[in-house]
Scaffold this motif. Structure first.
Motif, short mmCIF file in Angstrom:
data_model
loop_
_atom_site.label_atom_id
_atom_site.label_comp_id
_atom_site.label_asym_id
_atom_site.label_seq_id
_atom_site.Cartn_x
_atom_site.Cartn_y
_atom_site.Cartn_z
N LEU A 1 0.82 -1.21 0.00
CA LEU A 1 0.00 0.00 0.00
C LEU A 1 0.86 1.26 0.00
O LEU A 1 0.56 2.22 -0.71
N HIS A 2 1.92 1.27 0.80
CA HIS A 2 2.83 2.42 0.83
C HIS A 2 3.46 2.63 -0.54
O HIS A 2 3.53 3.77 -1.04
N ASN A 3 3.91 1.55 -1.16
CA ASN A 3 4.53 1.66 -2.48
C ASN A 3 3.54 2.17 -3.52
O ASN A 3 3.87 3.02 -4.34
N LEU A 4 2.32 1.63 -3.50
CA LEU A 4 1.31 2.08 -4.44
C LEU A 4 0.93 3.55 -4.20
O LEU A 4 0.75 4.31 -5.16
N ALA A 5 0.83 3.94 -2.95
CA ALA A 5 0.50 5.34 -2.64
C ALA A 5 1.57 6.27 -3.19
O ALA A 5 1.26 7.33 -3.76
N GLN B 1 -6.10 7.62 -0.50
CA GLN B 1 -6.96 6.51 -0.07
C GLN B 1 -6.10 5.34 0.42
O GLN B 1 -6.42 4.68 1.41
N ARG B 2 -5.03 5.08 -0.29
CA ARG B 2 -4.13 3.99 0.15
C ARG B 2 -3.49 4.33 1.49
O ARG B 2 -3.37 3.46 2.36
N MET B 3 -3.08 5.59 1.65
CA MET B 3 -2.45 5.98 2.90
C MET B 3 -3.44 5.93 4.06
O MET B 3 -3.08 5.55 5.18
N GLU B 4 -4.69 6.28 3.81
CA GLU B 4 -5.72 6.15 4.84
C GLU B 4 -5.85 4.69 5.28
O GLU B 4 -6.00 4.40 6.47
#
Length: 131
Positions: free
Chosen positions: A56-60, A74-77
């Motif tokens: 998720l961190h990488n995608l964000a 949204q990913r970081m949330e």
């Protein structure tokens, strides 16, 4: 087993990134998220949660760098929510530190999107976390 699948996909994504194959890396990280989403969150091991956080961190980061701050936010949330659940379960200092980083990133994304009040709320939450 889910733990092994998400670990291998996350690692493959990191290797792809190092090789300059960002599209392939992103695909691997999306596969981590998709695999985890097929299983009820209550059944995730801590290892699955940690691997999912990495994806998720990488995608964000990728989405934000491409200009899609909403998707990154949204990913970081989701990262913050998962980190909160880990901290609640075991009080992990390392995870508290990760949560600080995620909340700072989230506040910066909110500010960049013109959501100054919500960015401030993240910083207030961060102060509470650090108290």
């Amino acid at each position: 087993h889910l733990d092994e699948l998400v670990e291998l996909r996350l690692e493959r994504g990191l290797v792809q990134k190092e090789l300059g194959r960002l599209d392939e890396a992103e695909t691997c990280w999306r596969e981590v998220v998709a695999a985890a989403d097929l299983v009820a969150e209550a059944e995730w091991s801590k290892q699955t949660r940690l691997e999912l956080l990495g994806a998720l961190h990488n995608l964000a980061r990728v989405e934000s760098e491409r200009g899609d701050l909403r998707a990154g936010m949204q990913r970081m949330e989701r990262c913050v929510a998962i980190e909160q659940s880990i901290v609640a379960a075991d009080g992990s200092l390392d995870m508290q530190m990760n949560q600080v980083r995620s909340r700072i990133n989230l506040a910066a994304m909110r500010r960049a999107l013109g959501e100054a009040d919500r960015a401030r709320e993240e910083l207030v939450a961060l102060r509470t976390l650090l108290a």
